[in-house]
Design a protein around this motif. Sequence first.
Motif, PDB file in Angstrom:
ATOM      1  N   ASN A 184       0.826  -1.205   0.000  1.00  0.00           N
ATOM      2  CA  ASN A 184       0.000   0.000   0.000  1.00  0.00           C
ATOM      3  C   ASN A 184       0.860   1.254   0.000  1.00  0.00           C
ATOM      4  OD1 ASN A 184      -2.435  -1.408   0.001  1.00  0.00           O
ATOM      5  ND2 ASN A 184      -2.452  -1.598   2.227  1.00  0.00           N
ATOM      6  N   ASP A 185       1.953   1.228   0.754  1.00  0.00           N
ATOM      7  CA  ASP A 185       2.898   2.336   0.756  1.00  0.00           C
ATOM      8  C   ASP A 185       4.010   2.051  -0.244  1.00  0.00           C
ATOM      9  OD1 ASP A 185       2.229   4.369   2.874  1.00  0.00           O
ATOM     10  OD2 ASP A 185       2.106   2.545   4.076  1.00  0.00           O
ATOM     11  N   TRP A 186       4.689   3.112  -0.683  1.00  0.00           N
ATOM     12  CA  TRP A 186       5.853   2.948  -1.543  1.00  0.00           C
ATOM     13  C   TRP A 186       6.867   2.062  -0.824  1.00  0.00           C
ATOM     14  CZ3 TRP A 186       6.600   3.788  -6.475  1.00  0.00           C
ATOM     15  CH2 TRP A 186       7.895   3.793  -6.986  1.00  0.00           C
ATOM     16  N   PRO A 187       7.471   1.090  -1.506  1.00  0.00           N
ATOM     17  CA  PRO A 187       8.417   0.207  -0.824  1.00  0.00           C
ATOM     18  C   PRO A 187       9.629   0.967  -0.300  1.00  0.00           C
ATOM     19  CG  PRO A 187       8.528  -0.092  -3.202  1.00  0.00           C
ATOM     20  CD  PRO A 187       7.335   0.765  -2.938  1.00  0.00           C
ATOM     21  N   LEU A 188      10.205   0.456   0.764  1.00  0.00           N
ATOM     22  CA  LEU A 188      11.437   1.045   1.277  1.00  0.00           C
ATOM     23  C   LEU A 188      12.584   0.698   0.344  1.00  0.00           C
ATOM     24  CD1 LEU A 188      11.382   0.509   5.144  1.00  0.00           C
ATOM     25  CD2 LEU A 188      10.645   2.484   3.807  1.00  0.00           C
ATOM     26  N   ILE A 189      13.424   1.685   0.065  1.00  0.00           N
ATOM     27  CA  ILE A 189      14.602   1.487  -0.777  1.00  0.00           C
ATOM     28  C   ILE A 189      15.827   1.666   0.109  1.00  0.00           C
ATOM     29  CG2 ILE A 189      15.845   2.233  -2.831  1.00  0.00           C
ATOM     30  CD1 ILE A 189      13.235   3.457  -3.851  1.00  0.00           C
ATOM     31  N   LEU A 190      16.641   0.633   0.204  1.00  0.00           N
ATOM     32  CA  LEU A 190      17.849   0.673   1.022  1.00  0.00           C
ATOM     33  C   LEU A 190      19.082   0.669   0.129  1.00  0.00           C
ATOM     34  CD1 LEU A 190      17.069  -2.016   3.772  1.00  0.00           C
ATOM     35  CD2 LEU A 190      16.557   0.438   3.819  1.00  0.00           C
ATOM     36  N   THR A 191      20.088   1.437   0.518  1.00  0.00           N
ATOM     37  CA  THR A 191      21.394   1.311  -0.119  1.00  0.00           C
ATOM     38  C   THR A 191      22.097   0.141   0.560  1.00  0.00           C
ATOM     39  OG1 THR A 191      21.491   3.651  -0.689  1.00  0.00           O
ATOM     40  CG2 THR A 191      23.576   2.462  -0.610  1.00  0.00           C
TER      41      THR A 191
ATOM     42  N   SER B 224      18.422  -2.299  -2.564  1.00  0.00           N
ATOM     43  CA  SER B 224      17.448  -3.359  -2.308  1.00  0.00           C
ATOM     44  C   SER B 224      16.127  -2.705  -1.949  1.00  0.00           C
ATOM     45  CB  SER B 224      17.919  -4.289  -1.190  1.00  0.00           C
ATOM     46  OG  SER B 224      18.214  -3.558  -0.017  1.00  0.00           O
ATOM     47  N   LEU B 225      15.047  -3.404  -2.250  1.00  0.00           N
ATOM     48  CA  LEU B 225      13.705  -2.867  -2.041  1.00  0.00           C
ATOM     49  C   LEU B 225      12.897  -3.838  -1.201  1.00  0.00           C
ATOM     50  CD1 LEU B 225      14.628  -2.280  -5.253  1.00  0.00           C
ATOM     51  CD2 LEU B 225      12.593  -0.850  -5.102  1.00  0.00           C
ATOM     52  N   LEU B 226      12.131  -3.291  -0.263  1.00  0.00           N
ATOM     53  CA  LEU B 226      11.294  -4.106   0.607  1.00  0.00           C
ATOM     54  C   LEU B 226       9.856  -3.621   0.509  1.00  0.00           C
ATOM     55  CD1 LEU B 226      14.141  -3.354   2.340  1.00  0.00           C
ATOM     56  CD2 LEU B 226      13.196  -5.146   3.785  1.00  0.00           C
ATOM     57  N   GLY B 227       8.983  -4.475   0.004  1.00  0.00           N
ATOM     58  CA  GLY B 227       7.556  -4.219   0.091  1.00  0.00           C
ATOM     59  C   GLY B 227       7.067  -4.700   1.442  1.00  0.00           C
TER      60      GLY B 227
END
Length: 331
Positions: free
Chosen positions: A4-11, A152-155
């Motif tokens: 529902n929210d934009w996924p978190l984007i981690l370096t 990396s991306l986390l939904g």
Amino acid sequence: LGANDWPLILTASGTGAMEAAFLNAVSPGSSIAVFHAGRYGERWMDFARAHQIHTYEITAPYGHTFDLEEVKQLLTRAVSLKAVFFQDSESSTGTRHRTQELVALIQRHQPQALIVVDAMTGLGVHPLSIQSGIDVLITGSQKSMGIHPGLSLLGLSERYLNQLHELHLPRVYFDLRKEFEAQQKQVTAWTPAIGLMGALGTSLDRIHGLGGAQVLQANANLLANSLRAALDHWGIPLFSKYPGDSVTAFMLPEAGAFIQRLKEEENLVVASGQGVLEGQILRIGHLGFISANDMAATITGIERTFLKIGASYPHGALAKAQSFLDQAPRL
């Protein structure tokens, strides 16, 4: 990802995202379950051992997936699991696990448990979504999105986000509370890889222009089938008994030397195995923006190398693969 929210984007690498998902799901003294059947799935156990977390464990031989009855029995006897961790696609062996069946079993027998799925090579290849009951879906920039590694991306599900305020394992860089709050303001908690962020935007625009993730999924399936038609023509069995569409793995005598010849003489880079499988198997990917032309060149290069080393595999594999390649979208 279906969040529902934009996924978190981690370096961070994919392993970094796995560790972040783990640290923000597990509490001191809690119990978890880990299902693993390859080198990547084993990393969940590395995290559990490092933090001395009580873990119920199910394994399967490399190239196999989990026995669902065994999973059911474990979930029935386990006491109040905090979370369950597994891969969708175990790319170290070319195996696809039965994600939706595993999710259904967890929801039935351990409904309070968070479901964390490493989909590094599954997302954009197999139909996966947070909306199907998964709490965390993890992927990386270098997989289906086809850019350099480093993001990396986390939904994340609403349930996972809501539990972030609870007591968890110690973390600083991977504190997803801070990261979520920062990214809600369109910044990051820590220094981001700006160049990769720009490349990610370009890649997503390209995927949208092609018609969305379903086009990448269809392409991966056709390329996987084309390579497997070639392998069948050569009489080479797949390594995995439950192959997915992201990676095809197969054994060859002196695989390490064969891989080196492909690189030096055919300008083809394919992966070897990892750990006990190093130098025993070849792993060829067909996810992201890999095209029908790429796969045709790979099949041709492998067959040409067979000829050079005097291997007695039949010729004409590309013709067997062509019907699948002809259907692949133009990327």
